[in-house]
Design a protein around this motif. Structure first.
Motif, PDB file in Angstrom:
ATOM      1  N   PRO A 192      -6.002  -4.919   1.439  1.00 28.10           N
ATOM      2  CA  PRO A 192      -4.575  -5.181   1.213  1.00 28.10           C
ATOM      3  C   PRO A 192      -3.966  -5.895   2.414  1.00 28.10           C
ATOM      4  N   ASP A 193      -2.825  -6.515   2.211  1.00 21.47           N
ATOM      5  CA  ASP A 193      -2.126  -7.208   3.283  1.00 21.47           C
ATOM      6  C   ASP A 193      -1.074  -6.288   3.916  1.00 21.47           C
ATOM      7  N   THR A 194      -0.812  -6.516   5.160  1.00 17.32           N
ATOM      8  CA  THR A 194       0.254  -5.769   5.837  1.00 17.32           C
ATOM      9  C   THR A 194       1.585  -6.047   5.136  1.00 17.32           C
ATOM     10  N   GLY A 195       2.328  -4.987   4.870  1.00 10.74           N
ATOM     11  CA  GLY A 195       3.601  -5.111   4.173  1.00 10.74           C
ATOM     12  C   GLY A 195       3.486  -4.946   2.669  1.00 10.74           C
ATOM     13  N   GLU A 196       2.280  -4.974   2.149  1.00 12.04           N
ATOM     14  CA  GLU A 196       2.057  -4.847   0.699  1.00 12.04           C
ATOM     15  C   GLU A 196       2.316  -3.418   0.237  1.00 12.04           C
ATOM     16  N   LEU A 197       2.798  -3.280  -0.978  1.00 11.86           N
ATOM     17  CA  LEU A 197       2.922  -1.970  -1.610  1.00 11.86           C
ATOM     18  C   LEU A 197       1.657  -1.691  -2.401  1.00 11.86           C
ATOM     19  N   VAL A 198       1.099  -0.502  -2.211  1.00 14.50           N
ATOM     20  CA  VAL A 198      -0.148  -0.146  -2.874  1.00 14.50           C
ATOM     21  C   VAL A 198      -0.003   1.204  -3.567  1.00 14.50           C
TER      22      VAL A 198
ATOM     23  N   ARG B 182       2.343  19.784   3.285  1.00 14.64           N
ATOM     24  CA  ARG B 182       2.188  20.169   1.882  1.00 14.64           C
ATOM     25  C   ARG B 182       3.521  20.453   1.185  1.00 14.64           C
ATOM     26  N   ASP B 183       4.575  20.524   1.944  1.00 15.87           N
ATOM     27  CA  ASP B 183       5.897  20.649   1.320  1.00 15.87           C
ATOM     28  C   ASP B 183       6.345  19.328   0.697  1.00 15.87           C
ATOM     29  N   HIS B 184       5.642  18.248   1.050  1.00 12.23           N
ATOM     30  CA  HIS B 184       6.053  16.916   0.606  1.00 12.23           C
ATOM     31  C   HIS B 184       5.055  16.244  -0.335  1.00 12.23           C
ATOM     32  N   VAL B 185       3.781  16.578  -0.213  1.00  9.61           N
ATOM     33  CA  VAL B 185       2.741  15.950  -1.045  1.00  9.61           C
ATOM     34  C   VAL B 185       1.715  16.997  -1.466  1.00  9.61           C
ATOM     35  N   ARG B 186       0.898  16.598  -2.446  1.00 14.57           N
ATOM     36  CA  ARG B 186      -0.163  17.486  -2.914  1.00 14.57           C
ATOM     37  C   ARG B 186      -1.398  16.669  -3.254  1.00 14.57           C
ATOM     38  N   GLU B 187      -2.577  17.328  -3.232  1.00 14.59           N
ATOM     39  CA  GLU B 187      -3.807  16.639  -3.602  1.00 14.59           C
ATOM     40  C   GLU B 187      -3.738  16.160  -5.050  1.00 14.59           C
ATOM     41  N   GLY B 188      -4.259  14.955  -5.288  1.00 15.24           N
ATOM     42  CA  GLY B 188      -4.275  14.398  -6.633  1.00 15.24           C
ATOM     43  C   GLY B 188      -3.010  13.675  -7.029  1.00 15.24           C
ATOM     44  N   GLN B 189      -1.990  13.737  -6.186  1.00 15.02           N
ATOM     45  CA  GLN B 189      -0.721  13.073  -6.487  1.00 15.02           C
ATOM     46  C   GLN B 189      -0.855  11.556  -6.366  1.00 15.02           C
ATOM     47  N   ILE B 190      -0.279  10.836  -7.332  1.00 11.07           N
ATOM     48  CA  ILE B 190      -0.232   9.373  -7.261  1.00 11.07           C
ATOM     49  C   ILE B 190       1.005   8.972  -6.476  1.00 11.07           C
ATOM     50  N   VAL B 191       0.804   8.154  -5.456  1.00  6.12           N
ATOM     51  CA  VAL B 191       1.910   7.741  -4.597  1.00  6.12           C
ATOM     52  C   VAL B 191       1.906   6.230  -4.416  1.00  6.12           C
ATOM     53  N   VAL B 192       3.063   5.704  -4.038  1.00  2.00           N
ATOM     54  CA  VAL B 192       3.186   4.292  -3.670  1.00  2.00           C
ATOM     55  C   VAL B 192       3.466   4.233  -2.179  1.00  2.00           C
ATOM     56  N   CYS B 193       2.656   3.487  -1.468  1.00  4.10           N
ATOM     57  CA  CYS B 193       2.783   3.390  -0.015  1.00  4.10           C
ATOM     58  C   CYS B 193       2.950   1.938   0.421  1.00  4.10           C
ATOM     59  N   LYS B 194       3.532   1.783   1.600  1.00  8.96           N
ATOM     60  CA  LYS B 194       3.616   0.474   2.235  1.00  8.96           C
ATOM     61  C   LYS B 194       2.515   0.372   3.277  1.00  8.96           C
ATOM     62  N   VAL B 195       1.820  -0.752   3.271  1.00 10.24           N
ATOM     63  CA  VAL B 195       0.755  -0.972   4.242  1.00 10.24           C
ATOM     64  C   VAL B 195       1.367  -1.371   5.582  1.00 10.24           C
ATOM     65  N   LEU B 196       1.128  -0.543   6.599  1.00  9.25           N
ATOM     66  CA  LEU B 196       1.669  -0.816   7.927  1.00  9.25           C
ATOM     67  C   LEU B 196       0.730  -1.668   8.763  1.00  9.25           C
ATOM     68  N   ASP B 197      -0.570  -1.398   8.632  1.00 10.11           N
ATOM     69  CA  ASP B 197      -1.531  -2.129   9.456  1.00 10.11           C
ATOM     70  C   ASP B 197      -2.912  -2.036   8.817  1.00 10.11           C
ATOM     71  N   VAL B 198      -3.697  -3.092   8.973  1.00 15.23           N
ATOM     72  CA  VAL B 198      -5.068  -3.128   8.451  1.00 15.23           C
ATOM     73  C   VAL B 198      -6.006  -3.537   9.580  1.00 15.23           C
ATOM     74  N   ASP B 199      -6.986  -2.682   9.862  1.00 14.36           N
ATOM     75  CA  ASP B 199      -8.005  -2.968  10.881  1.00 14.36           C
ATOM     76  C   ASP B 199      -9.354  -2.983  10.168  1.00 14.36           C
ATOM     77  N   GLU B 200      -9.773  -4.180   9.752  1.00 17.44           N
ATOM     78  CA  GLU B 200     -11.009  -4.282   8.978  1.00 17.44           C
ATOM     79  C   GLU B 200     -12.230  -3.885   9.803  1.00 17.44           C
ATOM     80  N   SER B 201     -12.220  -4.200  11.082  1.00 17.12           N
ATOM     81  CA  SER B 201     -13.382  -3.893  11.922  1.00 17.12           C
ATOM     82  C   SER B 201     -13.627  -2.390  12.025  1.00 17.12           C
ATOM     83  N   HIS B 202     -12.569  -1.603  11.999  1.00 16.06           N
ATOM     84  CA  HIS B 202     -12.701  -0.147  12.043  1.00 16.06           C
ATOM     85  C   HIS B 202     -12.481   0.488  10.668  1.00 16.06           C
ATOM     86  N   GLU B 203     -12.339  -0.373   9.650  1.00 16.35           N
ATOM     87  CA  GLU B 203     -12.121   0.079   8.276  1.00 16.35           C
ATOM     88  C   GLU B 203     -10.972   1.087   8.209  1.00 16.35           C
TER      89      GLU B 203
END
Length: 266
Positions: A7-13, A53-74
């Protein structure tokens, strides 16, 4: 369809929460193959967080903003708090639409469609219409014309159009107008009948347009048009009336188009 890249930085995923730790949340990205991101605790929500855990739970579908991508460190850094409700709703809808389109691809070309063929077809639809979903949607509305500027094979275009017409729900609008037809000429009723056939298009109306002409009360006839958008609907309505007026004129009769009904009874 899952993308093989990053994904690109700034992208919604769109992602599914896989693991929750005290320091943050690990998210599997639903739109990218084998990609996982981290939402640091400071990016989960605004303000101080006592328990993640007061804010999220396992298995929850969320929309996030990509802040940074470091491909070399995956490594992909994500933010949950930087996505507002409107962005979240739009992104989820787009994601659901692409899931529908992915299913339509299987319907059109079979569940065993190879990845190479899938990618080739998908790229043509993406290039022409921006997304798989919009590619199928335009094919449902405009038929083969929607795919004229692609390098898809004829049989591929046929499969997409057929599948789209059977499965895609597209928004349609309806408009109504009226035409008065009078014919004092000896051709009388036959002349009016020819004018009505002309109004209906004589079988030459575009596939995406539905046009119906019905009798209201002499000398008035109703023209109903159903089309994908108002511009197309209005154009088809006016053209239908123009054909009728021209046809009755050839018999020495008179025709007039108007938007409101003039007779008292249906």
């Amino acid at each position: 369809m899952k993308y093989s890249g990053w994904p690109d930085t700034g992208e919604l995923v769109v992602g599914k929460i896989d693991e929750i730790e005290d320091f943050g949340v690990f998210v599997d990205l639903e739109e990218y193959e084998d990609k996982r991101g981290l939402i640091h605790i400071s990016e989960v929500a605004s303000g101080w967080i006592k328990n993640v855990r007061d804010h999220v739970r396992e298995g929850q579908i969320v929309v996030c903003k990509v802040l940074d991508v470091d491909e070399s460190h995956e490594q992909i850094d994500l933010s949950l708090k930087d996505v507002n409700d409107h962005q979240r709703s739009d992104k989820i809808q787009d994601w659901k639409n692409e899931q529908k389109a992915d299913n339509w691809m299987e319907l059109a070309f079979g569940e065993d469609i190879g990845s190479e063929q899938y990618i080739s077809i998908a790229n043509e639809l993406l290039g022409a219409h921006g997304s798989l979903y919009d590619g199928f949607k335009q094919a449902a509305i405009h038929g083969h014309e929607a795919l004229e500027n692609t390098d898809l094979a004829d049989d591929e275009v046929d499969a997409i159009v057929e599948t789209a017409r059977e499965n895609v729900s597209v928004p349609y609008v309806n408009v109504t107008g009226y035409v008065d037809l009078e014919n004092p000429d000896p051709s009388g009723v036959d002349g009016v009948r020819e004018a009505l056939k002309a109004a209906e298009g004589n079988g030459d109306v575009p596939e995406e347009i539905e046009l119906e002409v019905t009798y209201v009360g002499a000398p008035e006839y109703r023209i109903k048009v159903r089309a994908p958008n108002y511009k197309a609907a209005e154009s088809a309505l006016e053209e239908s009336a123009r054909r009728a007026v021209a046809a009755i004129g050839e018999h020495g009769g008179d025709g007039e188009f108007h938007r409101e009904r003039r007779t008292d009874d249906e």
